[in-house]
Each structure stands twice: as C-alpha cells, then as structure tokens.
Design a protein around this motif. Structure first.
Motif, mmCIF file in Angstrom:
data_model
loop_
_atom_site.group_PDB
_atom_site.id
_atom_site.type_symbol
_atom_site.label_atom_id
_atom_site.label_comp_id
_atom_site.label_asym_id
_atom_site.label_seq_id
_atom_site.Cartn_x
_atom_site.Cartn_y
_atom_site.Cartn_z
ATOM 1 N N ALA A 24 -11.166 -1.685 -5.172
ATOM 2 C CA ALA A 24 -9.798 -1.171 -5.306
ATOM 3 C C ALA A 24 -8.783 -2.249 -4.944
ATOM 4 C CB ALA A 24 -9.614 0.059 -4.423
ATOM 5 N N ALA A 25 -9.046 -2.970 -3.864
ATOM 6 C CA ALA A 25 -8.129 -4.038 -3.456
ATOM 7 C C ALA A 25 -8.008 -5.092 -4.547
ATOM 8 C CB ALA A 25 -8.613 -4.671 -2.148
ATOM 9 N N LYS A 26 -9.129 -5.428 -5.157
ATOM 10 C CA LYS A 26 -9.112 -6.413 -6.238
ATOM 11 C C LYS A 26 -8.273 -5.907 -7.410
ATOM 12 C CE LYS A 26 -12.205 -9.282 -8.983
ATOM 13 N NZ LYS A 26 -13.594 -9.647 -9.275
ATOM 14 N N GLU A 27 -8.471 -4.655 -7.798
ATOM 15 C CA GLU A 27 -7.696 -4.071 -8.905
ATOM 16 C C GLU A 27 -6.211 -4.035 -8.596
ATOM 17 O OE1 GLU A 27 -9.187 -0.271 -10.235
ATOM 18 O OE2 GLU A 27 -11.238 -1.031 -10.332
ATOM 19 N N LEU A 28 -5.882 -3.830 -7.317
ATOM 20 C CA LEU A 28 -4.487 -3.717 -6.892
ATOM 21 C C LEU A 28 -3.863 -5.067 -6.540
ATOM 22 C CD1 LEU A 28 -5.063 -0.613 -4.638
ATOM 23 C CD2 LEU A 28 -3.623 -0.651 -6.696
ATOM 24 N N HIS A 29 -4.665 -6.149 -6.616
ATOM 25 C CA HIS A 29 -4.205 -7.489 -6.256
ATOM 26 C C HIS A 29 -3.742 -7.540 -4.799
ATOM 27 C CE1 HIS A 29 -4.580 -8.510 -10.467
ATOM 28 N NE2 HIS A 29 -3.841 -7.455 -10.762
ATOM 29 N N LEU A 30 -4.563 -6.936 -3.925
ATOM 30 C CA LEU A 30 -4.325 -6.933 -2.490
ATOM 31 C C LEU A 30 -5.560 -7.478 -1.793
ATOM 32 C CD1 LEU A 30 -3.009 -3.283 -1.925
ATOM 33 C CD2 LEU A 30 -1.660 -5.361 -1.744
ATOM 34 N N SER A 31 -5.391 -7.878 -0.552
ATOM 35 C CA SER A 31 -6.576 -8.194 0.243
ATOM 36 C C SER A 31 -7.166 -6.871 0.727
ATOM 37 C CB SER A 31 -6.213 -9.085 1.430
ATOM 38 O OG SER A 31 -5.436 -8.365 2.370
ATOM 39 N N GLN A 32 -8.460 -6.868 0.977
ATOM 40 C CA GLN A 32 -9.107 -5.647 1.453
ATOM 41 C C GLN A 32 -8.555 -5.220 2.819
ATOM 42 O OE1 GLN A 32 -11.752 -5.213 3.991
ATOM 43 N NE2 GLN A 32 -11.603 -3.029 3.546
ATOM 44 N N PRO A 33 -8.305 -6.153 3.748
ATOM 45 C CA PRO A 33 -7.708 -5.738 5.028
ATOM 46 C C PRO A 33 -6.324 -5.098 4.864
ATOM 47 C CG PRO A 33 -8.732 -7.875 5.277
ATOM 48 C CD PRO A 33 -8.734 -7.563 3.795
ATOM 49 N N SER A 34 -5.526 -5.592 3.910
ATOM 50 C CA SER A 34 -4.209 -4.992 3.666
ATOM 51 C C SER A 34 -4.355 -3.559 3.150
ATOM 52 C CB SER A 34 -3.400 -5.802 2.662
ATOM 53 O OG SER A 34 -3.034 -7.032 3.209
ATOM 54 N N LEU A 35 -5.278 -3.360 2.214
ATOM 55 C CA LEU A 35 -5.509 -2.014 1.687
ATOM 56 C C LEU A 35 -5.979 -1.081 2.801
ATOM 57 C CD1 LEU A 35 -5.686 0.039 -0.605
ATOM 58 C CD2 LEU A 35 -7.969 -0.865 -1.124
ATOM 59 N N SER A 36 -6.895 -1.543 3.622
ATOM 60 C CA SER A 36 -7.382 -0.719 4.735
ATOM 61 C C SER A 36 -6.250 -0.357 5.692
ATOM 62 C CB SER A 36 -8.484 -1.459 5.500
ATOM 63 O OG SER A 36 -9.628 -1.582 4.699
ATOM 64 N N LYS A 37 -5.358 -1.288 5.938
ATOM 65 C CA LYS A 37 -4.206 -1.048 6.816
ATOM 66 C C LYS A 37 -3.282 0.004 6.198
ATOM 67 C CE LYS A 37 -0.632 -3.683 9.239
ATOM 68 N NZ LYS A 37 -0.045 -5.018 9.419
ATOM 69 N N HIS A 38 -3.053 -0.073 4.905
ATOM 70 C CA HIS A 38 -2.191 0.893 4.222
ATOM 71 C C HIS A 38 -2.816 2.291 4.248
ATOM 72 C CE1 HIS A 38 -0.332 -2.612 1.687
ATOM 73 N NE2 HIS A 38 -0.037 -2.684 2.967
ATOM 74 N N ILE A 39 -4.127 2.359 4.042
ATOM 75 C CA ILE A 39 -4.808 3.652 4.082
ATOM 76 C C ILE A 39 -4.767 4.220 5.497
ATOM 77 C CG2 ILE A 39 -7.065 4.790 3.861
ATOM 78 C CD1 ILE A 39 -7.519 2.977 1.380
ATOM 79 N N ALA A 40 -4.941 3.361 6.493
ATOM 80 C CA ALA A 40 -4.841 3.814 7.885
ATOM 81 C C ALA A 40 -3.456 4.370 8.176
ATOM 82 C CB ALA A 40 -5.175 2.669 8.835
ATOM 83 N N SER A 41 -2.434 3.765 7.596
ATOM 84 C CA SER A 41 -1.067 4.256 7.761
ATOM 85 C C SER A 41 -0.912 5.652 7.141
ATOM 86 C CB SER A 41 -0.080 3.275 7.119
ATOM 87 O OG SER A 41 1.235 3.747 7.214
#
Length: 87
Positions: free
Chosen positions: A21-38
């Motif tokens: 998902a992070a790759k598809e969204l052009h994000l780093s995986q840690p950034s995506l995890s942080k956003h989901i945690a939010s």
C-alpha cells in the motif's frame, strides 16, 4: 478526520499489505503506519490486527472501510451472495 489518511487506510485495507500500500501511495511504510496509527487514535479503536507476516482488518476496520469506500465491501461480498436468489 484527515481525508488523505482515510484514502491511505482504504488502500491498505484493499491490499492487506502495508508495504505494498505504501508503495502504491508513494509513501514510506513507516509514514503509512504512522498515519494509520493516527486514524486508530482518532477512532479509538484498532483498525488492523498486525502480525509479522500479514495484517487483517478488525471489525472496526471493516466498518471504517465500508463507510470510507462508499459501500464497496458490501458490493463485492454481500450482494453477489444474494444475486442468484430466485424470488
């Protein structure tokens, strides 16, 4: 609720793979995890059950995905079950 985080969540929910998902969204995986945690903090509930090899939607995650995707889950899963019912 941050609409971009919600879009990221739906992508993660559809892939059930945070790295993909992070790759598809052009994000780093840690950034995506942080956003989901939010989002999880804002919802007051865990959205994904995480293990070393995979993620799964929790019941709260399924509900949010259903709402965020405009009924896509219902159209993909529930309606086909009833489409062949004779009346």
């Amino acid at each position: 609720m941050n609409i971009e985080y919600l879009r990221e969540f739906t992508t993660a929910a559809m892939t059930l793979n945070l790295s993909q998902a992070a790759k598809e969204l052009h994000l780093s995986q840690p950034s995506l995890s942080k956003h989901i945690a939010s989002l999880e903090k804002e919802c007051g509930s865990q959205l994904f059950k995480r293990s070393a090899s995979r993620v799964q939607l929790t019941p709260a995650g399924m509900l949010l995905f259903e709402e965020a995707s405009g009924g896509a889950l219902r159209r993909l899963v529930v309606q086909p079950l009833y489409s062949h019912r004779p009346y």
